[in-house]
Design a protein around this motif. Structure first.
Motif, short mmCIF file in Angstrom:
data_model
loop_
_atom_site.label_atom_id
_atom_site.label_comp_id
_atom_site.label_asym_id
_atom_site.label_seq_id
_atom_site.Cartn_x
_atom_site.Cartn_y
_atom_site.Cartn_z
N LEU A 128 0.82 -1.20 0.00
CA LEU A 128 0.00 0.00 0.00
C LEU A 128 0.86 1.26 0.00
CD1 LEU A 128 0.01 1.40 3.10
CD2 LEU A 128 -1.46 -0.54 3.59
N TYR A 129 0.26 2.33 -0.53
CA TYR A 129 0.80 3.68 -0.43
C TYR A 129 0.04 4.40 0.68
CZ TYR A 129 2.69 3.05 -5.20
OH TYR A 129 3.35 2.61 -6.30
N GLU A 130 0.74 5.13 1.50
CA GLU A 130 0.11 5.86 2.60
C GLU A 130 0.44 7.34 2.51
OE1 GLU A 130 0.21 6.08 7.50
OE2 GLU A 130 0.76 4.22 6.47
N LEU A 131 -0.58 8.17 2.54
CA LEU A 131 -0.45 9.62 2.72
C LEU A 131 -1.15 9.96 4.02
CD1 LEU A 131 -1.14 11.23 -0.78
CD2 LEU A 131 0.84 11.69 0.68
N ASN A 132 -0.41 10.51 4.98
CA ASN A 132 -0.93 10.61 6.33
C ASN A 132 -0.45 11.90 6.98
OD1 ASN A 132 -1.97 10.11 8.87
ND2 ASN A 132 -1.09 8.06 9.05
N HIS A 133 -1.37 12.70 7.53
CA HIS A 133 -0.99 13.90 8.26
C HIS A 133 -0.33 13.54 9.60
CE1 HIS A 133 -2.69 16.62 5.45
NE2 HIS A 133 -3.96 16.34 5.70
N ALA A 134 -0.68 12.37 10.16
CA ALA A 134 -0.13 11.97 11.46
C ALA A 134 1.32 11.52 11.32
CB ALA A 134 -0.98 10.85 12.05
N ARG A 135 2.06 11.61 12.41
CA ARG A 135 3.46 11.20 12.38
C ARG A 135 3.60 9.69 12.37
NH1 ARG A 135 6.90 14.60 16.70
NH2 ARG A 135 8.57 13.64 15.48
N LYS A 136 2.67 8.98 13.00
CA LYS A 136 2.76 7.53 13.10
C LYS A 136 2.19 6.88 11.84
CE LYS A 136 1.56 3.64 16.09
NZ LYS A 136 0.86 3.21 17.33
N THR A 137 2.93 5.92 11.29
CA THR A 137 2.48 5.19 10.11
C THR A 137 1.40 4.18 10.50
OG1 THR A 137 4.65 5.41 9.08
CG2 THR A 137 3.23 3.67 8.24
#
Length: 252
Positions: free
Chosen positions: A154-163
């Motif tokens: 998967l590709y992840e785009l996340n505002h949070a610091r934790k994956t």
């Protein structure tokens, strides 16, 4: 047990009929975003989403040669009707129905939709934009398949610091093993997760997940199953991915 008997993987009309039946059962609204060669591009809204509750956004069928994603989304929905009745969902079940029928990545005009989601005047992406504009979203799941994949990733785009992706991939691993390459599609990967902390500087066009992210969706995950693997196994992996996201990701 075969999930798709009689080789109906590319029967877009049958897929759309099943979604309409399911929507009636779950009390969801069906919107027609546009018509493509007499086939509707539909969107599904649960009752809670219609009331403005922040929704989980789910989509598939952007690329017509990725049938496991489109049927995986339907299989998840048919398995979780009560969840659709209670929770907030915005669902785009098959954004490229002609591509699905023709088993091709491109749409009826020869365009890759996943490079056109920024186009306000596009025949499909324009109505899609107008549908999602102003809608509150918890996260977005974009379901895909990859010809070159050696497992799920998967590709992840996340505002949070934790994956978030590693836990989700682990929960899917019993269905299909992760793609363990350290570089996938030119991107650095770890354990089947590609975490994008910044947006690519130069894109030939705007993918759905990035357009969602730029419009305020705090987390988008683009899930890929290996399109050369067994279809039923791919469908099952897509179902498990959605379930894992709803288990792991915060409710609000």
């Amino acid at each position: 047990m075969k999930l798709l008997p009689n080789h109906r993987a590319h029967d877009a009309r049958h897929l759309i009929r099943r979604w309409r039946m399911l929507a009636r059962e779950a009390g969801c609204q069906v919107r027609t975003l546009c018509q493509v060669n007499e086939l509707p591009v539909i969107a599904i809204e649960s009752a809670a989403a219609q009331q403005g509750v922040p929704a989980a956004y789910l989509s598939s069928g952007v690329h017509g040669d990725e049938a496991g994603a489109a049927w995986g989304l339907l299989a998840w929905a048919e398995k979780h009707v009560r969840e659709l009745q209670r929770e907030a969902f915005l669902i785009a079940p098959c954004l490229n129905p002609i591509g699905l029928m023709l088993n091709t990545r491109l749409d009826h005009r020869g365009f890759d939709l996943n490079r056109r989601f920024h186009e306000t005047e596009d025949a499909i992406c324009g109505p899609w934009q107008r549908w999602i504009t102003g809608r509150a979203m918890r996260f977005g799941l974009c379901l895909h398949e990859d010809y070159d994949a050696q497992g799920i990733y998967l590709y992840e785009l996340n505002h949070a610091r934790k994956t978030a992706g590693h836990v989700i991939i682990e929960r899917c691993a019993r269905v299909l093993a992760p793609d363990l390459r350290t570089k996938i599609d030119g991107q650095r990967a770890k354990g089947g997760v590609i975490r994008r902390r910044t947006l690519p500087a130069h894109l030939p066009g705007m993918p759905e997940a990035i357009e969602l992210h730029q419009r305020g969706c705090p987390l988008t995950l683009t899930f890929e199953t290996p399109s050369e693997f067994d279809l039923d196994q791919r469908v099952s992996a897509q179902v498990r991915f959605i379930e894992a996201c709803l288990e792991v990701l915060p409710a609000s």
